[in-house]
Design a protein around this motif. Structure first.
Motif, PDB file in Angstrom:
ATOM      1  N   GLY A 127       0.819  -1.209   0.000  1.00 18.17           N
ATOM      2  CA  GLY A 127       0.000   0.000   0.000  1.00 18.17           C
ATOM      3  C   GLY A 127       0.849   1.253   0.000  1.00 18.17           C
ATOM      4  N   LEU A 128       0.150   2.372  -0.111  1.00 18.30           N
ATOM      5  CA  LEU A 128       0.847   3.655  -0.232  1.00 18.30           C
ATOM      6  C   LEU A 128       1.451   4.110   1.105  1.00 18.30           C
ATOM      7  N   VAL A 129       0.824   3.672   2.183  1.00 17.96           N
ATOM      8  CA  VAL A 129       1.293   4.086   3.518  1.00 17.96           C
ATOM      9  C   VAL A 129       2.398   3.128   3.952  1.00 17.96           C
ATOM     10  N   ASN A 130       3.621   3.580   3.828  1.00 17.75           N
ATOM     11  CA  ASN A 130       4.774   2.758   4.214  1.00 17.75           C
ATOM     12  C   ASN A 130       5.672   3.571   5.143  1.00 17.75           C
ATOM     13  N   SER A 131       6.818   3.019   5.474  1.00 20.33           N
ATOM     14  CA  SER A 131       7.676   3.698   6.452  1.00 20.33           C
ATOM     15  C   SER A 131       8.177   5.049   5.924  1.00 20.33           C
ATOM     16  N   ASP A 132       8.348   5.161   4.608  1.00 18.52           N
ATOM     17  CA  ASP A 132       8.790   6.442   4.058  1.00 18.52           C
ATOM     18  C   ASP A 132       7.720   7.522   4.255  1.00 18.52           C
ATOM     19  N   LEU A 133       6.457   7.156   4.010  1.00 15.60           N
ATOM     20  CA  LEU A 133       5.383   8.135   4.219  1.00 15.60           C
ATOM     21  C   LEU A 133       5.259   8.476   5.698  1.00 15.60           C
ATOM     22  N   MET A 134       5.453   7.469   6.561  1.00 17.08           N
ATOM     23  CA  MET A 134       5.388   7.731   8.009  1.00 17.08           C
ATOM     24  C   MET A 134       6.491   8.705   8.423  1.00 17.08           C
ATOM     25  N   GLY A 135       7.685   8.537   7.851  1.00 13.45           N
ATOM     26  CA  GLY A 135       8.771   9.471   8.135  1.00 13.45           C
ATOM     27  C   GLY A 135       8.424  10.870   7.668  1.00 13.45           C
TER      28      GLY A 135
ATOM     29  N   HIS B   3      -8.097  31.182  18.607  1.00 16.33           N
ATOM     30  CA  HIS B   3      -7.590  31.484  17.278  1.00 16.33           C
ATOM     31  C   HIS B   3      -8.773  31.559  16.332  1.00 16.33           C
ATOM     32  N   THR B   4      -8.834  32.616  15.571  1.00 16.19           N
ATOM     33  CA  THR B   4      -9.885  32.702  14.566  1.00 16.19           C
ATOM     34  C   THR B   4      -9.311  32.282  13.229  1.00 16.19           C
ATOM     35  N   LYS B   5     -10.081  31.492  12.522  1.00 14.84           N
ATOM     36  CA  LYS B   5      -9.630  31.020  11.212  1.00 14.84           C
ATOM     37  C   LYS B   5     -10.319  31.824  10.130  1.00 14.84           C
ATOM     38  N   THR B   6      -9.552  32.308   9.183  1.00 18.24           N
ATOM     39  CA  THR B   6     -10.130  33.048   8.067  1.00 18.24           C
ATOM     40  C   THR B   6     -10.635  32.060   7.027  1.00 18.24           C
ATOM     41  N   ALA B   7     -11.308  32.610   6.007  1.00 13.08           N
ATOM     42  CA  ALA B   7     -11.809  31.749   4.927  1.00 13.08           C
ATOM     43  C   ALA B   7     -10.640  31.072   4.213  1.00 13.08           C
ATOM     44  N   ILE B   8      -9.520  31.797   4.085  1.00 16.19           N
ATOM     45  CA  ILE B   8      -8.341  31.207   3.422  1.00 16.19           C
ATOM     46  C   ILE B   8      -7.781  30.066   4.261  1.00 16.19           C
ATOM     47  N   ASP B   9      -7.746  30.261   5.575  1.00 17.54           N
ATOM     48  CA  ASP B   9      -7.267  29.183   6.465  1.00 17.54           C
ATOM     49  C   ASP B   9      -8.125  27.939   6.301  1.00 17.54           C
ATOM     50  N   ARG B  10      -9.438  28.153   6.326  1.00 18.56           N
ATOM     51  CA  ARG B  10     -10.350  26.999   6.214  1.00 18.56           C
ATOM     52  C   ARG B  10     -10.214  26.326   4.859  1.00 18.56           C
ATOM     53  N   ALA B  11     -10.079  27.148   3.795  1.00 20.52           N
ATOM     54  CA  ALA B  11      -9.950  26.581   2.446  1.00 20.52           C
ATOM     55  C   ALA B  11      -8.652  25.780   2.327  1.00 20.52           C
ATOM     56  N   ALA B  12      -7.565  26.330   2.870  1.00 15.14           N
ATOM     57  CA  ALA B  12      -6.270  25.646   2.786  1.00 15.14           C
ATOM     58  C   ALA B  12      -6.329  24.308   3.515  1.00 15.14           C
ATOM     59  N   MET B  13      -6.935  24.304   4.699  1.00 10.94           N
ATOM     60  CA  MET B  13      -7.021  23.061   5.466  1.00 10.94           C
ATOM     61  C   MET B  13      -7.911  22.038   4.754  1.00 10.94           C
ATOM     62  N   ILE B  20      -4.903  14.900   0.553  1.00 11.78           N
ATOM     63  CA  ILE B  20      -4.134  13.833   1.211  1.00 11.78           C
ATOM     64  C   ILE B  20      -5.037  12.620   1.479  1.00 11.78           C
ATOM     65  N   LEU B  21      -6.235  12.883   1.990  1.00 10.90           N
ATOM     66  CA  LEU B  21      -7.150  11.777   2.286  1.00 10.90           C
ATOM     67  C   LEU B  21      -7.641  11.107   1.005  1.00 10.90           C
ATOM     68  N   LEU B  22      -7.834  11.891  -0.042  1.00 14.94           N
ATOM     69  CA  LEU B  22      -8.255  11.307  -1.327  1.00 14.94           C
ATOM     70  C   LEU B  22      -7.169  10.364  -1.855  1.00 14.94           C
ATOM     71  N   GLY B  23      -5.925  10.841  -1.820  1.00 14.54           N
ATOM     72  CA  GLY B  23      -4.826  10.038  -2.355  1.00 14.54           C
ATOM     73  C   GLY B  23      -4.601   8.758  -1.579  1.00 14.54           C
ATOM     74  N   LEU B  64      -1.294  13.267  -5.556  1.00 15.00           N
ATOM     75  CA  LEU B  64      -2.347  13.950  -4.792  1.00 15.00           C
ATOM     76  C   LEU B  64      -1.860  14.300  -3.386  1.00 15.00           C
ATOM     77  N   VAL B  65      -1.142  13.345  -2.761  1.00 12.05           N
ATOM     78  CA  VAL B  65      -0.621  13.597  -1.404  1.00 12.05           C
ATOM     79  C   VAL B  65       0.394  14.736  -1.431  1.00 12.05           C
ATOM     80  N   ILE B  66       1.295  14.697  -2.406  1.00 14.70           N
ATOM     81  CA  ILE B  66       2.317  15.746  -2.504  1.00 14.70           C
ATOM     82  C   ILE B  66       1.648  17.101  -2.771  1.00 14.70           C
ATOM     83  N   LEU B  67       0.625  17.092  -3.627  1.00 11.41           N
ATOM     84  CA  LEU B  67      -0.112  18.332  -3.893  1.00 11.41           C
ATOM     85  C   LEU B  67      -0.739  18.884  -2.609  1.00 11.41           C
TER      86      LEU B  67
END
Lengths: 174, 99
Positions: A127-135, B3-13, B20-23, B64-67
């Motif tokens: 899977g994509l979640v490996n030790s490198d991603l954990m690091g 801490h107050t979050k602006t619209a940009i803060d919320r959008a960035a998060m 990250i979760l999609l990837g 996607l994660v890197i993005l």
């Protein structure tokens, strides 16, 4: 600190950054993460000095990753920087993260390295979640939570007048 | 400490966390439900021949994660470039850890 009388453990175990366990564990996490990189860098220095020729070769082989042609270009054109830079920066990043000095900047450097390792090693068999991603996630966590402020020297540095007058430096410290 | 979050803060998060979760999780679930290989690498037999390929290109998922991480970085740079709201709002956290 919480004054929740209904739950006497709330003050100790709550996730507030000034909770005793949170600060303690962030410091442990930071030091172990730093040691990981320091050990990796310093052993390369001991074995080959500043001539880590595998670094550019590794990046030249990173074809077909999500980073596109960037690492291959770096391997072909920045070998003069990568060969000494890998052992040197790994060592310095590790030292900085362990001591908690310029923690966020150092952790960013560690995250940059780990993005290259994660995509370059591509050990995705389980899977994509490996030790490198954990690091990678460890360095991002150290950066986001400003872990250098907890039993790290950044807690002292941030109280210096120079930093107090330039509060944005805390985006690099912390 | 509030801490107050602006619209940009919320959008960035939202964008960063969403990417990250999609990837990792959403596409990982689809990959798993699609059958072998359950991981993100080609499945080989004892002879080393590839017998099954991942449904989703791992480069898409790592990308996607890197993005998502790049969005976090850009958000940090934005915070660095814009004036700090309320001055030294983080000093309290530094001082409370000393005791």
């Amino acid at each position: 600190m919480s004054t929740n009388t209904a739950n006497p453990l709330a003050g100790e175990f709550e996730l507030a950054m000034d909770g005793p366990l949170t600060a303690y564990w962030l410091a442990i996490l930071r030091v172990l993460t730093g040691w990981w990189f320091f050990h990796s860098g310093v052993t390369k220095l001991l074995e080959g000095g500043l001539a880590y020729s595998y670094g550019p070769i590794y990046m030249q082989g990173m074809e077909g990753t999500a980073l596109g042609p960037i690492p291959v270009w770096m391997g072909n054109n920045l070998a003069w920087l990568i060969a000494p830079g890998v052992p040197l920066f790994e060592t310095l990043i590790g030292l900085a993260v362990m001591a908690g000095v310029l923690t966020r900047l150092a952790a960013f450097g560690g995250a940059f390295f780990m993005v290259l390792f994660w995509t370059g090693n591509a050990g995705f068999g389980h899977g994509l979640v490996n030790s490198d991603l954990m690091g990678l996630l460890l360095f991002v966590t150290v950066m986001i939570l400003a872990a250098g402020r907890y039993y790290g020297l950044d807690a002292v540095i941030e109280k210096m007048q120079f930093v107090q007058q330039r509060p944005k430096l805390r985006y690099l410290l912390g | 400490m509030t801490h107050t979050k602006t619209a940009i803060d919320r959008a960035a998060m939202a964008v960063s966390g969403g990417l990250i979760l999609l990837g990792v999780v959403v596409l990982g679930l689809i990959e798993t439900l699609a059958g072998q290989p359950y991981g993100a690498a080609p499945l080989t037999n004892d002879a080393g021949e590839v017998v099954a390929m991942p449904l989703i290109d791992p480069n898409l998922r790592t990308g996607l994660v890197i993005l998502g991480l790049v969005v976090l970085l850009l958000w940090g740079l934005y915070k660095l470039a814009t004036p700090m709201a309320g001055g030294n709002t983080e000093t309290a956290a530094v001082e409370t850890t000393a005791d």
